[in-house]
Scaffold this active site. Structure first.
Site, PDB file in Angstrom:
ATOM      1  CG  HIS A  77      -1.947  -0.990   1.257  1.00 41.96           C
ATOM      2  ND1 HIS A  77      -1.711  -2.292   1.658  1.00 41.96           N
ATOM      3  CD2 HIS A  77      -3.257  -0.944   0.909  1.00 41.96           C
ATOM      4  CE1 HIS A  77      -2.826  -2.987   1.560  1.00 41.96           C
ATOM      5  NE2 HIS A  77      -3.783  -2.195   1.115  1.00 41.96           N
ATOM      6  CG  ASP A 128      26.106   2.218  -8.287  1.00 40.18           C
ATOM      7  OD1 ASP A 128      26.532   1.703  -9.346  1.00 40.18           O
ATOM      8  OD2 ASP A 128      25.819   3.424  -8.194  1.00 40.18           O
TER       9      ASP A 128
END
Length: 158
Positions: A77, A128
């Site tokens: 949600h 990364d």
């Protein structure tokens, strides 16, 4: 164990209706880690990587990810989050960074997925930022530490 709630009578996926649930204060905490070579960990600790401050970037990425959890996880949600905090600890002995996220809301459903998403994306950001120095890293041990609020009450991992 309760039955799975994300399936309708025909066995197809559905988003659970939380409309009738009480609005309560909800908090969830999650944790994960990124293991790396000691020399790369030293670069992170000393803020000496060419891409910049790894943990600062991971902090922002984790916050952004928590806010986007419902866009990444199909039955999650969209929530108005009251607070998101990430912390990082450098464990030199085990050559890893431990990432912890805490997410808060007042709503009709919990924030476990937001906390887990924050940790996951923060870990991916560490990877990364460090991959130019070494690709020999392992992301893992991502888990829910605790949650409070809602019908199911308190949860504390063992």
């Amino acid at each position: 164990m309760d039955k799975l709630t994300h399936f309708n009578a025909e066995g197809r996926a559905k988003m659970v209706d939380v409309g009738g649930k009480a609005v309560t204060s909800r908090v969830a905490a999650a944790e994960g880690e990124v293991r790396m070579e000691p020399d790369v960990l030293a670069l992170v600790r000393d803020r000496a990587l060419a891409k910049g401050d790894v943990l600062a970037a991971a902090q922002i990425a984790g916050i952004m990810a928590a806010k986007k959890a419902s866009e990444l996880i199909p039955m999650c949600h969209p929530l108005l989050l009251a607070g998101i905090d990430l912390s990082f600890s450098v464990n030199e002995r085990e050559s890893k960074i431990v990432i912890r996220a805490e997410v808060k809301t007042c709503g009709q459903t919990g924030v476990e997925m937001e906390a887990l998403t924050a940790v996951s994306v923060a870990a991916l950001t560490v990877y990364d930022m460090c991959k130019a120095a070494s690709k020999n890293m392992v992301i893992g041990e991502i888990r829910l530490l605790s949650k409070s609020g809602g019908k199911s009450g308190e949860y504390l991992s063992s």
